[in-house]
Motif scaffolding. Structure first.
Motif, PDB file in Angstrom:
ATOM      1  N   ARG A  68     -58.353 -39.379 -30.522  1.00  0.00           N
ATOM      2  CA  ARG A  68     -57.224 -40.003 -29.828  1.00  0.00           C
ATOM      3  C   ARG A  68     -56.112 -39.017 -29.481  1.00  0.00           C
ATOM      4  NH1 ARG A  68     -57.423 -45.657 -30.452  1.00  0.00           N
ATOM      5  NH2 ARG A  68     -59.226 -46.283 -31.691  1.00  0.00           N
ATOM      6  N   LYS A  69     -56.511 -37.857 -29.068  1.00  0.00           N
ATOM      7  CA  LYS A  69     -55.514 -36.880 -28.621  1.00  0.00           C
ATOM      8  C   LYS A  69     -56.189 -35.877 -27.698  1.00  0.00           C
ATOM      9  CE  LYS A  69     -56.114 -33.754 -32.529  1.00  0.00           C
ATOM     10  NZ  LYS A  69     -55.610 -33.269 -33.803  1.00  0.00           N
ATOM     11  N   PRO A  70     -55.424 -35.166 -26.916  1.00  0.00           N
ATOM     12  CA  PRO A  70     -56.032 -34.194 -26.011  1.00  0.00           C
ATOM     13  C   PRO A  70     -56.675 -33.041 -26.781  1.00  0.00           C
ATOM     14  CG  PRO A  70     -53.628 -34.226 -25.765  1.00  0.00           C
ATOM     15  CD  PRO A  70     -53.975 -35.302 -26.715  1.00  0.00           C
ATOM     16  N   VAL A  71     -57.723 -32.488 -26.218  1.00  0.00           N
ATOM     17  CA  VAL A  71     -58.386 -31.320 -26.797  1.00  0.00           C
ATOM     18  C   VAL A  71     -58.021 -30.107 -25.953  1.00  0.00           C
ATOM     19  CG1 VAL A  71     -60.637 -30.225 -27.151  1.00  0.00           C
ATOM     20  CG2 VAL A  71     -60.281 -32.633 -27.785  1.00  0.00           C
ATOM     21  N   HIS A  72     -57.627 -29.069 -26.657  1.00  0.00           N
ATOM     22  CA  HIS A  72     -57.200 -27.844 -25.975  1.00  0.00           C
ATOM     23  C   HIS A  72     -58.378 -26.889 -25.841  1.00  0.00           C
ATOM     24  CE1 HIS A  72     -54.870 -24.049 -25.454  1.00  0.00           C
ATOM     25  NE2 HIS A  72     -54.147 -24.856 -24.703  1.00  0.00           N
ATOM     26  N   LEU A  73     -58.606 -26.405 -24.645  1.00  0.00           N
ATOM     27  CA  LEU A  73     -59.781 -25.549 -24.414  1.00  0.00           C
ATOM     28  C   LEU A  73     -59.419 -24.114 -24.058  1.00  0.00           C
ATOM     29  CD1 LEU A  73     -62.116 -27.973 -22.461  1.00  0.00           C
ATOM     30  CD2 LEU A  73     -62.467 -27.097 -24.754  1.00  0.00           C
ATOM     31  N   GLY A  74     -58.170 -23.757 -24.135  1.00  0.00           N
ATOM     32  CA  GLY A  74     -57.806 -22.368 -23.858  1.00  0.00           C
ATOM     33  C   GLY A  74     -56.866 -22.239 -22.688  1.00  0.00           C
ATOM     34  N   ASP A  75     -56.187 -21.102 -22.649  1.00  0.00           N
ATOM     35  CA  ASP A  75     -55.147 -20.918 -21.647  1.00  0.00           C
ATOM     36  C   ASP A  75     -55.463 -19.823 -20.643  1.00  0.00           C
ATOM     37  OD1 ASP A  75     -53.175 -22.776 -22.765  1.00  0.00           O
ATOM     38  OD2 ASP A  75     -53.214 -21.399 -24.461  1.00  0.00           O
ATOM     39  N   ALA A  76     -56.356 -18.910 -21.046  1.00  0.00           N
ATOM     40  CA  ALA A  76     -56.566 -17.724 -20.201  1.00  0.00           C
ATOM     41  C   ALA A  76     -57.027 -18.116 -18.810  1.00  0.00           C
ATOM     42  CB  ALA A  76     -57.590 -16.811 -20.854  1.00  0.00           C
ATOM     43  N   HIS A  77     -56.425 -17.527 -17.804  1.00  0.00           N
ATOM     44  CA  HIS A  77     -56.810 -17.817 -16.424  1.00  0.00           C
ATOM     45  C   HIS A  77     -58.241 -17.396 -16.159  1.00  0.00           C
ATOM     46  CE1 HIS A  77     -53.115 -18.895 -13.931  1.00  0.00           C
ATOM     47  NE2 HIS A  77     -52.970 -19.325 -15.160  1.00  0.00           N
ATOM     48  N   ASP A  78     -58.697 -16.397 -16.934  1.00  0.00           N
ATOM     49  CA  ASP A  78     -60.084 -15.988 -16.772  1.00  0.00           C
ATOM     50  C   ASP A  78     -60.878 -16.408 -18.013  1.00  0.00           C
ATOM     51  OD1 ASP A  78     -58.795 -14.366 -18.496  1.00  0.00           O
ATOM     52  OD2 ASP A  78     -59.713 -12.506 -17.804  1.00  0.00           O
ATOM     53  N   GLY A  79     -60.630 -17.635 -18.460  1.00  0.00           N
ATOM     54  CA  GLY A  79     -61.231 -18.173 -19.685  1.00  0.00           C
ATOM     55  C   GLY A  79     -62.729 -17.897 -19.756  1.00  0.00           C
ATOM     56  N   LYS A  80     -63.147 -17.257 -20.827  1.00  0.00           N
ATOM     57  CA  LYS A  80     -64.551 -16.985 -21.046  1.00  0.00           C
ATOM     58  C   LYS A  80     -65.223 -18.182 -21.697  1.00  0.00           C
ATOM     59  CE  LYS A  80     -64.736 -12.750 -19.533  1.00  0.00           C
ATOM     60  NZ  LYS A  80     -63.911 -11.803 -20.290  1.00  0.00           N
ATOM     61  N   LEU A  81     -66.484 -18.264 -21.526  1.00  0.00           N
ATOM     62  CA  LEU A  81     -67.228 -19.384 -22.076  1.00  0.00           C
ATOM     63  C   LEU A  81     -67.136 -19.411 -23.601  1.00  0.00           C
ATOM     64  CD1 LEU A  81     -68.721 -21.535 -20.597  1.00  0.00           C
ATOM     65  CD2 LEU A  81     -70.828 -20.236 -20.833  1.00  0.00           C
ATOM     66  N   THR A  82     -67.076 -18.223 -24.219  1.00  0.00           N
ATOM     67  CA  THR A  82     -67.010 -18.198 -25.688  1.00  0.00           C
ATOM     68  C   THR A  82     -65.727 -18.853 -26.193  1.00  0.00           C
ATOM     69  OG1 THR A  82     -66.196 -15.956 -25.442  1.00  0.00           O
ATOM     70  CG2 THR A  82     -68.519 -16.222 -26.071  1.00  0.00           C
ATOM     71  N   ASP A  83     -64.620 -18.624 -25.517  1.00  0.00           N
ATOM     72  CA  ASP A  83     -63.372 -19.299 -25.887  1.00  0.00           C
ATOM     73  C   ASP A  83     -63.566 -20.800 -25.843  1.00  0.00           C
ATOM     74  OD1 ASP A  83     -62.317 -16.804 -25.812  1.00  0.00           O
ATOM     75  OD2 ASP A  83     -61.300 -17.075 -23.875  1.00  0.00           O
ATOM     76  N   VAL A  84     -64.162 -21.224 -24.785  1.00  0.00           N
ATOM     77  CA  VAL A  84     -64.341 -22.642 -24.566  1.00  0.00           C
ATOM     78  C   VAL A  84     -65.232 -23.235 -25.644  1.00  0.00           C
ATOM     79  CG1 VAL A  84     -65.396 -24.293 -22.984  1.00  0.00           C
ATOM     80  CG2 VAL A  84     -63.966 -22.433 -22.090  1.00  0.00           C
ATOM     81  N   LEU A  85     -66.283 -22.538 -25.965  1.00  0.00           N
ATOM     82  CA  LEU A  85     -67.198 -23.034 -26.998  1.00  0.00           C
ATOM     83  C   LEU A  85     -66.471 -23.150 -28.328  1.00  0.00           C
ATOM     84  CD1 LEU A  85     -70.359 -20.907 -26.159  1.00  0.00           C
ATOM     85  CD2 LEU A  85     -69.935 -23.298 -25.610  1.00  0.00           C
TER      86      LEU A  85
END
Lengths: 352, 352, 352, 352
Positions: free
Chosen positions: A327-344
Motif C-alpha cells: 500500500r505504498k509506492p515502490v521506488h525503482l531508482g533515480d539515475a537517468h541512465d538507470g541500469k537493469l541491476t539497480d532496478v532488480l
C-alpha cells in the motif's frame, strides 16, 4: 524451397501458436519444419496444415538446420525453451512473459546475450499500425517532449479462475503489455510505481488472491507521469487505447473497429464496438511482428522488443504487485541512465 | 419590477463577476441591486450596465431587502463574506474554493447550517449539459455499477506565477473541480488519495513551491478507483473530459467544439479544437448554475453543490498535497458512510 | 431607455415570433414596443412578457418612432407587411419566404429598393456558427475553388397535411433554405435545375399534390454542381448537413448534438442524435441573425440575407417545381453575371 | 497439391493481376497454373513468384485441367476471353466492365448462360466489410424500407488522358462501380437516369471528350431516389462513402483510415486521411471477392456479382452518357419487375 530457406520450429499449437504459424509461413524464405506440443492431436493438425512435421524439443534443438524457434507454449515452459534454444544457437521468438520470476527471466536474458542469438519477446502491440504510428510521430517531434501518458487497457471478460491462479497475477499477466507500452512510448524508465486496485467483477478472483481492476501510476526519472487503468471485464468489449500529451500537442491511439458503419436510429447514432479481442484487434500486429522477426534473423539487427524489454516489463509488474501489497509506492531508482541491476535490486531480486 | 423580485448583491466585478451578473439579470424575478468591488471603476461599470448601484459590504448586509448574495471576489474574501452573509440571513452563491484552509471552510459550513440559509458553491461543471447527462445516465442505471473513473483536466496555459503563489497550490486551485467531479460521479467517498506530479512547463512554478502536472489516484470506500491527470498547459487548448466505466458499459464526456466543421486537407482530416477556456467551455453551465441558485432560493430545496461539497473537495485537495509532500498515499477512512469529521481528522485538521 | 433606443414592432406571436422577441430584447439599444397578432391572447401574452403593447398594423406603421419591424406572421401576410413597412420607411426583418409568388416577391424587392430601407430575410442558416465557419474558410481559400456541393436536409416529420396544402409545396416551403445555402456557399447562380422526387412517407401528401422526398441537381454558370437531397421525415430526427469539395480540399458542416456524451454499450458505441428540430438546432443562428439585423439598422450596411436573396431562392424553388412537373431540367440562363430579370423570365414570370 | 485442387489461369499480370494472384494462391485447394500477359516479362515475374507457368490463351483454353480463369487484362480483351472461357466450359472471374459496348456485354451474358458456367464480375466493393455490413443490416430490416441513397465516389487524381481516351468515358470507367452499388443497396432498378457534369480539373479531359465531375440522379421503379456525386480528383485522397436513409433510420458507410490516431495540435484535431487508393482501400474486399469466387466454383451457387450485374451497370452507364449528351433524363422503364430487354431497348441497344 530454396537453399536459403530459414527453417523454423514452433512450440505450442494452441490459439496463439496457430496465429504465429499462419504468419510464419507467409514470410518469404521461411519454412515451418517442426511443430511441438504436449497435445499430439493439436501438433499433428497444425503440422499437417502447413506441411511440417511433429517433433519433440530434443529433435528440434539437435537439428542444426533449424535456425530459429517460435515459442507459443504455456508460460511455464518459456524460460526452459529459451535457455535450450540459446544453448543450441537458435534465434528465438517467445511470447510474453519471459517468465513469472525475475531471476529466471534475467537468466534468460543473460543466456541470450552469451549465445549471441536474437530473442524477440512478443509484445505485439508495438507492431500495431496505430500504436506504431503514434510512436513514429512522437519520435518525429510532433508533440515536443512527451509528458503525460494515459493507458486504458480492458479485456472483454476475465479468464477462468484456474487460469488466473497460474497467471502470476494481473500485473504479470495483463499489465505486462501496458508496462511495455509505457517504456516504449515515454522512452524513459520508472522512478516509482504505485498500484492500487480492487476485485469488482468476480469474488472468485479475490479468493484466488488476485484483483481484476487496477490503477497504476508510474513516475519516471525525467519527471514524466503515466497512469494505467485496467479491468478484466469491460461490458462493451476489448478496449485498448492510450494517449500521450507532450509539450506541443497530444496523440491518441484509439480502438479499431470492424467496419466504418454509422447507424442513425431512433435513440442514438451508433458505431461498431471495438474489435472483439486480441486475436482480432492485433491481427495486423501479429503479422508485422513475425515479419520483423525474420528481418532480425536475416540481418542480425536487434529486435524491437528484446528479452531485456521482457525483463524490464516484468520488473515493473513485480514492483506494482509489491506496491499493492504494501500500500505504498515502490521506488525503482533515480539515475537517468538507470541500469537493469539497480532496478532488480529495487524489487528485492538478488543482484549478481 | 414586481414585489416578489429577489434582490441580489454581487461581490466581485471581474471576469467571473461579469459572467454571473449577465446570467443573474436573465433570471425571471431576479434583480441585481448592488455591485461591490475593491476597484470602484470595475464596480461602477458593471453596476451601470445592469441598472444596479455600487455599494460596500456593510450596506449590502444591512439592507433587509437583499435576499441573496453572489460572491465572485478573490478567494481570500470568500470565507468572511460567507460568514457575514449567513449572519445576515442571506442565501449565498460563492465561487470555489470556500477557503484555502479547512478550518475556515468548516466554519463557513457550520455558519451556513446554523443560519438556515442556502449556500451554493460554484462547481459549475456539475451543471454542464454533457457532464450532467453522464450523471443522469449513470443514475438511470445505464452502465450498472460505476467502477472506474478517469478524469482528464488540462488548462491551455499556466496563470502568472504571482497568481500561483496565492492560489493555495494546484490541488486547491485547479483539481478542486476534479475532486468534486469524482465525488459526484462515483457517488462515493475517498478511502485513500495518492498524488504524484512534476513541474514540467515552467521552472518558476517549481520555485513558487508548486507543480504543474499531476497524477492523482483515489480509491473509494466501495472499492472503486479514480485516476485524475492534469496539466497547467496543453498546447492544443482546454481539455476537459472524463469517462466512467461501470459493470454494464462506459460513458465518456467529451470536449465541446465551437463548430461541427470537418476539414479534409492534403495531410489530415481536421476538426475544431475544444472551446478555448472555461468561460467558453462552461458558458451554458454558468447559466444553468445561476438558474439553479434562484430555484434553490425560491423553493428552499438544497443546492446541488453545497458548502459541504466545497468542504469535502477541499479535504481531498489537502490530502493530495500531503500525499505529494510525503510521497505516499493518505488514508481518509473506511466507513461506507464516512462522516466529514472522520475525513477532517484524517488530514490533520482539529476535530470539533 | 435611452433616446437612441431602436423601437421595434413584432408581427406574429407564435413559435418563431417568440424566438425573435426573446432575441430582440437582448440587443443593446433595442426596444420591443408593439406586438401584433391575429390572436389577441397570443399577442397579449408575448407583449406583457417583454413590457410591450399590443397593437394593430395601422398603429405600428403610423408611429414614426418605430424604426424597424420584425415579421414572423404567416407566409400569406409577408408581402403586404413588407410593402407597408417599406412605404412607412421602416427597416424590415421578415421570415422566409418573401411570398409564394415570384411577382409579389419581386414587387417587394422593388418597393424595398425604392424606399431605401433594409430588408433582411430570415435565412437563419447563414448565421449558424458551423455553416458560417465553412463559408468563411472557403472565402479564405482553404479548399481552393469550390466545385461540388452536397446538401442533406431532412425534417424529423412531416407537418400536418393542412399545412402542406397552404405551404406552396416542398420546394418553396422546405428547400427554399437549401437553395439559399447553394447560392451562398457556391457564390454562383444556377444554369439548370433538375428536380425529381417521390411521396414515400404519407399518401395524404400526394393527395395534397405534393411530395415528401426530393433529389435536386443544380449546375451553375461556372460549371459547378450541387446536389440536394431532402425528406420530410427522418426517423432519427433533424438532419442538416452539407459538404463542399473544392480543388484543394473539402469542408463538411455536420449536425450539432445536445451533448458530447459517448456511450459504450453491449451492442454499439452511441452518441447523441442531432438537435431535435430547427428551434434547437438554430438557436444560436436566430440570435446572431437578430444581432446582425440591428447592426444593419444601426449602420445602414446591406443585410447578409437580403430581399433579393429571398427572391432568388424563390426562383430556384419555382424552377424545381417546374422541373418536377415537366420531368426535365429547367434552364435558367448562362451569363456569368446572370441578372435577376433573366432568371425570372426563365421560369415564366412576366419581365418588367 | 491434392487431386482436388482447382487449377486456375490468370490473364493479366499488371497491378490488379498481382492482387488477384496473391489472393488466389491463398485459397485452400486453389492452384495458379498459368499466367498470360502480352508483356512476357510481367508474365514471367508473376508466374515464377507463384510457381506457375507462362502460357498463351490457346494453351489455357485447351487444357482440360484448368477449371477457372481470372481475367485482369485490359478492358478490350474482356469480352473475347469471356466468350472463349465460356466456350471451353471454364468458370470466370472477370474485372469490370464486361465490355464498353452493351451488345458485346449482352453476348457475354448469353454465352455464360448457355455454357452453364459461373461468371463473377469484379465489383469488389460489394465484398468490402463496411459496405457489406450496411447491406446486411438493411436486409435485416434495421432501417425499414430504403428510400434515399447518396453515393460519394472520388478518386485522388485523374488517370493519364491517354487512359481516359480508351476508358469508355467516366460513366463506364468510374461510375460503373457506383451504379452497381445503387442496384445492390436499393435492390431496385432505375426508372430514370439524369446525369450532369463538368470538366473542372484538367482541360485535356474535355478535349478528350470526357468530363471529370458528375452529378447523377436515379429514380427507381418503386419511387426511391439515388444521387451520385463523383470527381476524378479529390485533393485529400480517395473518398468512398455512401449513406442510405430508410423509413426507420439511416446507415452510413464511411471511409477507412490507415490508423486510428487522433492528433491534437495547435490548430486542429486531426485524423488520418482515407486509405490512399483502391488497392489499399479495398484490400480486404479483393481477398473476400476471390474467396467468394472459389466458393462459387466449389458449390455452383450463383456469384453475388454476376455477368448480368455487369450488364445492368453498363446499361446505367450508357443511359447516363446519353442523358449528359441530350441534357435530359433518360427513361429506362416502369415495370417493377423490369426485364433486361426493356432496359436495353431504352438505351437504344438492339433488342434480340
Amino acid at each position: 524451397m530454396s537453399d536459403s530457406a530459414v527453417e523454423v520450429a514452433l512450440f505450442g499449437a494452441g490459439r496463439i501458436g496457430k496465429i504465429h504459424a499462419g504468419n510464419l509461413v507467409r514470410q518469404p524464405g521461411a519454412s515451418l519444419k517442426y511443430v511441438v506440443d504436449v497435445n499430439p492431436v493439436f501438433a499433428e493438425d497444425l503440422a499437417s496444415k502447413h506441411g511440417a512435421r511433429v517433433a519433440d524439443a530434443r529433435a528440434v534443438f539437435d537439428d542444426p538446420a533449424v535456425k530459429a524457434v517460435v515459442i507459443g507454449s504455456s508460460t511455464d515452459t518459456h524460460a526452459d525453451l529459451i535457455l535450450q534454444a540459446a544453448a543450441a544457437g537458435k534465434h528465438i521468438f517467445c511470447e510474453k512473459p519471459v517468465d513469472l520470476a525475475i531471476d529466471r527471466a534475467r537468466a534468460c536474458a543473460q543466456a541470450v546475450d552469451r549465445a549471441g542469438v536474437r530473442c524477440l519477446i512478443g509484445f505485439q502491440r508495438r507492431y500495431d499500425p496505430t500504436f506504431a504510428a503514434v510512436k513514429a510521430r512522437i519520435d518525429a517531434g510532433e508533440i515536443g517532449t512527451p509528458e503525460v501518458l494515459v493507458v486504458t487497457s480492458r479485456d472483454p471478460g476475465a479468464p477462468p479462475v484456474d487460469y488466473i491462479r497460474r497467471s502470476g497475477g494481473i500485473f504479470k499477466d495483463m499489465l505486462i503489455h501496458d508496462f511495455d507500452i509505457f517504456r516504449w512510448i515515454l522512452d524513459d524508465e520508472a522512478q516509482t510505481v504505485y498500484a492500487s486496485g480492487s476485485c469488482l467483477t468476480d469474488p472468485a478472483i479475490a479468493e484466488a488472491g488476485d484483483i481484476d481492476t487496477t490503477a497504476v501510476t508510474i513516475t519516471t526519472r525525467q519527471g514524466r507521469v503515466c497512469q494505467i487503468n485496467t479491468s478484466r471485464r469491460a461490458a462493451y468489449g476489448y478496449d485498448q487505447r492510450f494517449e500521450v500529451m507532450g509539450s506541443e500537442g497530444m496523440l491518441q491511439a484509439g480502438n479499431v473497429r470492424p467496419t466504418e458503419v454509422t447507424a442513425y436510429g431512433r435513440k442514438a447514432v451508433g458505431t461498431d464496438l471495438p474489435e472483439a479481442f486480441f486475436l482480432e484487434r492485433y491481427r495486423a500486429a501479429y503479422a508485422l511482428e513475425m515479419a520483423h522477426f525474420f528481418e532480425v534473423v536475416a540481418t542480425g539487427k536487434p529486435a524491437r522488443t528484446s528479452v531485456n524489454d521482457g525483463l524490464a516489463a516484468l520488473v515493473l509488474a513485480e514492483a506494482a504487485a509489491k506496491s499493492l501489497r504494501e500500500r505504498k509506492p515502490v521506488h525503482l531508482g533515480d539515475a537517468h541512465d538507470g541500469k537493469l541491476t539497480d532496478v532488480l535490486a529495487a524489487v528485492g531480486a538478488a543482484a549478481q
